[in-house]
Design an enzyme around this catalytic site. Structure first.
Site, PDB file in Angstrom:
ATOM      1  N   ASP A  12       9.583  -6.447  -5.402  1.00  0.00           N
ATOM      2  CA  ASP A  12       9.197  -4.911  -5.134  1.00  0.00           C
ATOM      3  C   ASP A  12      10.385  -4.125  -5.782  1.00  0.00           C
ATOM      4  OD1 ASP A  12       7.596  -2.709  -4.564  1.00  0.00           O
ATOM      5  OD2 ASP A  12       8.982  -2.526  -2.679  1.00  0.00           O
ATOM      6  N   SER A  13      10.272  -2.833  -5.878  1.00  0.00           N
ATOM      7  CA  SER A  13      11.305  -1.926  -5.969  1.00  0.00           C
ATOM      8  C   SER A  13      12.194  -1.658  -4.802  1.00  0.00           C
ATOM      9  CB  SER A  13      10.747  -0.427  -6.600  1.00  0.00           C
ATOM     10  OG  SER A  13       9.877   0.148  -5.407  1.00  0.00           O
ATOM     11  N   TYR A  44      10.893   3.183  -8.341  1.00  0.00           N
ATOM     12  CA  TYR A  44      10.237   3.042  -9.528  1.00  0.00           C
ATOM     13  C   TYR A  44       9.199   4.084  -9.837  1.00  0.00           C
ATOM     14  CZ  TYR A  44      11.936  -1.980 -10.083  1.00  0.00           C
ATOM     15  OH  TYR A  44      12.779  -3.111  -9.916  1.00  0.00           O
ATOM     16  N   CYS A  75       5.087  -4.509  -6.334  1.00  0.00           N
ATOM     17  CA  CYS A  75       5.243  -3.220  -6.660  1.00  0.00           C
ATOM     18  C   CYS A  75       3.839  -2.673  -7.416  1.00  0.00           C
ATOM     19  CB  CYS A  75       6.478  -2.667  -7.188  1.00  0.00           C
ATOM     20  SG  CYS A  75       6.947  -1.108  -7.666  1.00  0.00           S
ATOM     21  N   ASN A  76       3.368  -1.655  -6.996  1.00  0.00           N
ATOM     22  CA  ASN A  76       2.152  -1.041  -7.766  1.00  0.00           C
ATOM     23  C   ASN A  76       2.698  -0.569  -9.260  1.00  0.00           C
ATOM     24  OD1 ASN A  76      -0.626  -0.745  -6.001  1.00  0.00           O
ATOM     25  ND2 ASN A  76       1.260  -0.899  -4.858  1.00  0.00           N
ATOM     26  N   GLU A 155       9.258   5.594   4.576  1.00  0.00           N
ATOM     27  CA  GLU A 155      10.590   4.884   4.759  1.00  0.00           C
ATOM     28  C   GLU A 155      11.208   5.673   5.934  1.00  0.00           C
ATOM     29  OE1 GLU A 155      12.994   4.504   1.315  1.00  0.00           O
ATOM     30  OE2 GLU A 155      11.632   3.094   0.255  1.00  0.00           O
ATOM     31  N   CYS A 190      -0.081   2.043  -3.408  1.00  0.00           N
ATOM     32  CA  CYS A 190       1.107   1.979  -3.339  1.00  0.00           C
ATOM     33  C   CYS A 190       1.704   1.190  -2.233  1.00  0.00           C
ATOM     34  CB  CYS A 190       1.781   3.516  -3.213  1.00  0.00           C
ATOM     35  SG  CYS A 190       3.718   3.573  -2.977  1.00  0.00           S
ATOM     36  N   THR A 191       2.851   0.473  -2.475  1.00  0.00           N
ATOM     37  CA  THR A 191       3.152  -0.420  -1.200  1.00  0.00           C
ATOM     38  C   THR A 191       3.285   0.383  -0.085  1.00  0.00           C
ATOM     39  OG1 THR A 191       5.493  -0.160  -2.056  1.00  0.00           O
ATOM     40  CG2 THR A 191       4.448  -2.198  -2.820  1.00  0.00           C
ATOM     41  N   HIS A 192       3.646   1.435  -0.068  1.00  0.00           N
ATOM     42  CA  HIS A 192       4.236   2.092   1.221  1.00  0.00           C
ATOM     43  C   HIS A 192       3.177   2.947   2.005  1.00  0.00           C
ATOM     44  CE1 HIS A 192       8.079   2.002  -0.876  1.00  0.00           C
ATOM     45  NE2 HIS A 192       8.704   2.687   0.236  1.00  0.00           N
TER      46      HIS A 192
HETATM   47  N1  DGL Z   1       6.830   0.143  -4.553  1.00  0.00           N
HETATM   48  C1  DGL Z   1       6.506   1.207  -5.219  1.00  0.00           C
HETATM   49  C2  DGL Z   1       4.791   1.301  -5.532  1.00  0.00           C
HETATM   50  O1  DGL Z   1       4.241   0.445  -4.994  1.00  0.00           O
HETATM   51  C3  DGL Z   1       6.506   2.385  -4.405  1.00  0.00           C
HETATM   52  C4  DGL Z   1       8.174   3.195  -4.239  1.00  0.00           C
HETATM   53  C5  DGL Z   1       8.813   3.265  -5.573  1.00  0.00           C
HETATM   54  O2  DGL Z   1       8.449   4.341  -6.382  1.00  0.00           O
HETATM   55  O3  DGL Z   1       9.601   2.455  -6.114  1.00  0.00           O
HETATM   56  O4  DGL Z   1       4.327   1.884  -6.449  1.00  0.00           O
END
Ligand code: DGL
Length: 278
Positions: A12-13, A44, A75-76, A155, A190-192
């Site tokens: 993931d990012s 990302y 990461c999406n 976060e 999105c992961t978050h």
């Molecule tokens: N992990 C990213 C996603 O799922 C979210 C955080 C980022 O922007 O890196 O898209």
């Protein structure tokens, strides 16, 4: 080590992919896992496809170098652009992203075929979910909304409360305003966003089903391992954590995402930039 005992690589990012790691640990308790968070280059979600693809290639190369049996792009934003290039580059191991399983799940649950997607700016602009859903359900109507602000809220541990609800309501207003018919399904792309699930659910109302792509991806990974006879039947797998920036910050922010104990001492800092395109 037998092939089934090899770890699953997850990248993931940053910390958000821990929501996918949680789901994998829950559904596949016997699996060994290596998690790589590219914390030096997060986010990302506001970067170009070219940069995200390059970062994803380096992260994948780092994990493949450590001998893994399957790669999950948690990461999406990275899944939106890097699944196909990485599948082509590594034909011998399954490379799975979160967008496909998320699209499968929302097509399975939507009754009126009006589907909403919330994701980072980059995932929305790449049309990743929109295309994946329309490929599976050509007569669906898909409305996508970028909610990059949710990443910062998650976060910071701002998951609930009046102020958070106001921000979430403002960001989701364009999707809520859609009428005749309204969306009946919303993909958390999105992961978050699973961290804000309760608040998002409250704002959207009980008639809208929320699809958590972390859960559906873990299920898809289980099916793939079962199909290929690579499921690890051990009692409890190990988890190894790698990050590309300071482990201290990662362990602190991880408290908001990871369902388990994690100290900075258990996290290894690595440099992945020398893993070039090759
Ligand atoms: N992990 C990213 C996603 O799922 C979210 C955080 C980022 O922007 O890196 O898209």
């Amino acid at each position: 080590m037998t092939d089934a005992a090899l770890p699953i690589g997850v990248f993931d990012s940053g910390v958000g992919g821990l929501t996918v790691l949680n789901a994998l640990r829950e559904k596949l308790p016997g699996e060994n896992l290596i998690y790589l968070g590219d914390t030096a280059r997060v986010p990302y979600g506001t970067k170009s496809s070219l940069s995200v693809t390059r970062y994803a290639e380096q992260a994948a190369a780092c994990l493949i170098d450590r001998k893994i049996k399957l790669l999950v792009i948690a990461c999406n934003t990275a899944s939106a652009v890097a699944v196909e290039p990485l599948q082509q580059k590594y034909p011998l191991i399954p490379v799975m992203g979160v967008v496909g399983p998320g699209a499968d799940a929302c097509c399975a649950v939507s009754k009126n075929r009006h589907i909403g997607v919330i994701a980072t700016e980059s995932t929305v602009n790449n049309q990743a979910y929109q295309q994946a859903i329309l490929k599976r359900m050509p007569d669906a109507s898909v409305a996508a909304q970028s909610c990059s602000l949710f990443v910062a809220l998650a976060e910071e541990g701002w998951h609930e409360g009046e102020l958070v609800e106001q921000i979430v309501a403002k960001c989701l207003a364009p999707l809520k305003q859609i009428e005749s018919p309204a969306i009946d399904t919303l993909v958390l792309g999105c992961t978050h966003f699973p961290a804000l699930k309760e608040c998002i659910g409250k704002v959207m109302g009980a008639d809208v089903v929320l699809v958590d792509s972390a859960q559906t991806t873990a299920e898809a990974v289980r099916e793939e391992l079962q199909r290929s006879g690579m499921l690890n039947q051990a009692d409890a797998g190990d988890v190894e954590f790698l990050v590309t920036d300071d482990p201290q910050r990662f362990s602190r922010v991880a408290e908001h995402f990871f369902e388990g104990e994690l100290t900075a001492g258990e996290i290894q800092q690595v440099d992945i930039q020398h893993f070039d395109k090759g």
